[in-house]
Design a protein around this motif. Structure first.
Motif, mmCIF file in Angstrom:
data_model
loop_
_atom_site.group_PDB
_atom_site.id
_atom_site.type_symbol
_atom_site.label_atom_id
_atom_site.label_comp_id
_atom_site.label_asym_id
_atom_site.label_seq_id
_atom_site.Cartn_x
_atom_site.Cartn_y
_atom_site.Cartn_z
ATOM 1 N N GLU A 90 0.753 -1.144 0.072
ATOM 2 C CA GLU A 90 0.116 -0.070 0.080
ATOM 3 C C GLU A 90 0.965 1.210 0.065
ATOM 4 O OE1 GLU A 90 -3.176 2.293 2.833
ATOM 5 O OE2 GLU A 90 -2.401 0.310 3.430
ATOM 6 N N HIS A 91 0.359 2.341 -0.781
ATOM 7 C CA HIS A 91 1.044 3.601 -0.697
ATOM 8 C C HIS A 91 0.398 4.606 0.361
ATOM 9 C CE1 HIS A 91 3.874 6.691 -1.718
ATOM 10 N NE2 HIS A 91 2.703 7.500 -2.164
ATOM 11 N N THR A 92 0.699 4.903 1.145
ATOM 12 C CA THR A 92 0.050 5.639 2.201
ATOM 13 C C THR A 92 0.156 7.202 1.945
ATOM 14 O OG1 THR A 92 1.739 5.771 3.717
ATOM 15 C CG2 THR A 92 0.399 4.044 4.030
ATOM 16 N N GLY A 93 1.057 7.566 1.169
ATOM 17 C CA GLY A 93 1.456 9.091 0.721
ATOM 18 C C GLY A 93 2.384 9.386 2.043
ATOM 19 N N PRO A 94 2.830 10.568 1.873
ATOM 20 C CA PRO A 94 3.589 11.360 2.769
ATOM 21 C C PRO A 94 3.224 11.402 4.205
ATOM 22 C CG PRO A 94 3.286 12.884 0.882
ATOM 23 C CD PRO A 94 2.158 11.873 0.882
ATOM 24 N N PHE A 95 4.191 11.167 5.124
ATOM 25 C CA PHE A 95 3.805 11.275 6.428
ATOM 26 C C PHE A 95 3.255 12.626 7.173
ATOM 27 C CE2 PHE A 95 5.504 7.496 6.959
ATOM 28 C CZ PHE A 95 5.879 7.052 8.309
ATOM 29 N N ALA A 96 3.383 13.627 5.892
ATOM 30 C CA ALA A 96 2.785 15.167 6.449
ATOM 31 C C ALA A 96 1.259 14.791 6.359
ATOM 32 C CB ALA A 96 3.419 15.888 5.461
ATOM 33 N N THR A 97 0.673 14.141 5.603
ATOM 34 C CA THR A 97 -0.488 13.769 5.444
ATOM 35 C C THR A 97 -1.278 13.116 6.554
ATOM 36 O OG1 THR A 97 -0.555 11.863 4.090
ATOM 37 C CG2 THR A 97 -0.602 14.208 3.043
ATOM 38 N N LEU A 98 -0.520 12.581 7.394
ATOM 39 C CA LEU A 98 -1.152 11.610 8.601
ATOM 40 C C LEU A 98 -2.062 12.398 9.503
ATOM 41 C CD1 LEU A 98 1.954 9.413 9.778
ATOM 42 C CD2 LEU A 98 -0.125 8.719 8.479
ATOM 43 N N LEU A 99 -2.007 13.666 9.501
ATOM 44 C CA LEU A 99 -2.915 14.444 10.513
ATOM 45 C C LEU A 99 -4.346 14.346 9.834
ATOM 46 C CD1 LEU A 99 -0.700 17.429 11.676
ATOM 47 C CD2 LEU A 99 -1.390 15.505 12.799
ATOM 48 N N GLU A 100 -4.732 14.107 8.826
ATOM 49 C CA GLU A 100 -5.816 13.845 7.794
ATOM 50 C C GLU A 100 -6.466 12.596 8.285
ATOM 51 O OE1 GLU A 100 -5.093 14.360 3.772
ATOM 52 O OE2 GLU A 100 -3.781 16.152 3.973
ATOM 53 N N ARG A 101 -5.873 11.932 8.904
ATOM 54 C CA ARG A 101 -6.218 10.459 9.196
ATOM 55 C C ARG A 101 -6.967 10.229 10.721
ATOM 56 N NH1 ARG A 101 -5.154 6.162 5.869
ATOM 57 N NH2 ARG A 101 -3.634 6.764 4.235
ATOM 58 N N ASP A 102 -7.954 9.794 10.985
ATOM 59 C CA ASP A 102 -8.426 9.617 12.133
ATOM 60 C C ASP A 102 -8.639 8.412 12.966
ATOM 61 O OD1 ASP A 102 -10.457 11.131 14.507
ATOM 62 O OD2 ASP A 102 -11.401 9.444 13.542
ATOM 63 N N PHE A 103 -8.072 8.102 14.118
ATOM 64 C CA PHE A 103 -8.294 6.856 14.733
ATOM 65 C C PHE A 103 -8.850 7.159 16.193
ATOM 66 C CE2 PHE A 103 -6.588 3.754 17.806
ATOM 67 C CZ PHE A 103 -7.025 2.794 17.456
ATOM 68 N N GLY A 111 -10.594 9.462 17.189
ATOM 69 C CA GLY A 111 -10.622 10.717 17.638
ATOM 70 C C GLY A 111 -9.288 11.395 17.533
ATOM 71 N N PHE A 112 -8.229 10.702 17.304
ATOM 72 C CA PHE A 112 -6.986 11.048 17.499
ATOM 73 C C PHE A 112 -6.425 11.112 15.817
ATOM 74 C CE2 PHE A 112 -7.265 8.763 21.573
ATOM 75 C CZ PHE A 112 -6.579 9.723 22.231
ATOM 76 N N HIS A 113 -5.944 12.288 15.540
ATOM 77 C CA HIS A 113 -5.464 12.432 14.239
ATOM 78 C C HIS A 113 -3.891 12.413 14.258
ATOM 79 C CE1 HIS A 113 -9.423 13.977 12.458
ATOM 80 N NE2 HIS A 113 -9.393 14.356 13.958
ATOM 81 N N GLY A 114 -3.451 11.818 13.158
ATOM 82 C CA GLY A 114 -2.206 11.486 12.905
ATOM 83 C C GLY A 114 -1.588 10.152 13.216
ATOM 84 N N LYS A 115 -2.573 9.271 13.409
ATOM 85 C CA LYS A 115 -2.060 7.758 13.484
ATOM 86 C C LYS A 115 -2.874 7.087 12.529
ATOM 87 C CE LYS A 115 -1.531 6.060 17.540
ATOM 88 N NZ LYS A 115 -0.328 5.533 17.837
ATOM 89 N N TYR A 116 -2.156 5.937 12.041
ATOM 90 C CA TYR A 116 -2.530 5.105 11.082
ATOM 91 C C TYR A 116 -2.120 3.745 11.176
ATOM 92 C CZ TYR A 116 -3.379 2.900 6.384
ATOM 93 O OH TYR A 116 -3.939 2.226 5.339
#
Length: 141
Positions: free
Chosen positions: A11-24, A26-31
């Motif tokens: 899988e290509h997740t994209g740049p780590f800089a975009t991790l803040l767009e992910r939600d776990f 209620g926590f953003h920045g974790k995938y």
């Protein structure tokens, strides 16, 4: 997008800089990547913690030890009452019962966290790996 074959998933997740767009939860920045890649022996998360922010609780695990691999930024790590600085290249192993938390410093903290059941490793790469005669496209024949 995940591509899969009989013996792999990628899988290509994209740049780590975009991790803040992910939600776990209620926590953003974790995938967490275990489910999407079908991991069966460990769990792995990609993490970006914004500058000055910290995990809001101290926690332990029931079975899993964790290995944190800091890829960039700075921060403070807390384990069992000990606080120490971390930065690119820092490696932190925490046993399941280790009380842990972390906080980013003046820059966003980028890290990978690998979880596996403590005591489950039965052999390392040197004992497990087997060289084959098969060649990839970039190998001389």
């Amino acid at each position: 997008m995940t591509i899969q074959g009989e013996n792999f998933a990628a899988e290509h997740t994209g740049p780590f800089a975009t991790l803040l767009e992910r939600d776990f939860l209620g926590f953003h920045g974790k995938y967490f990547i275990g489910e999407s890649l079908g991991l069966t022996g460990c769990e792995v998360s990609l993490n970006r913690l914004p500058a000055g922010k910290g995990i809001p609780f101290v926690h332990v695990h029931k079975k899993n030890e964790e290995l944190y691999i800091v890829l960039g930024g700075t921060g403070i790590f807390y384990v069992d009452g000990n606080e120490f600085p971390v930065s690119e290249g820092s490696l932190i192993r925490v046993a399941p019962s280790g009380e842990r938390a972390y906080r980013a410093g003046d820059a966003d903290l980028y890290f990978i966290c690998i979880q596996a059941e403590a005591g489950s490793l039965t052999q390392a790469t040197l004992e497990d790996g087997v060289r084959l005669a098969t060649k990839a496209s970039w190998m001389t024949k």
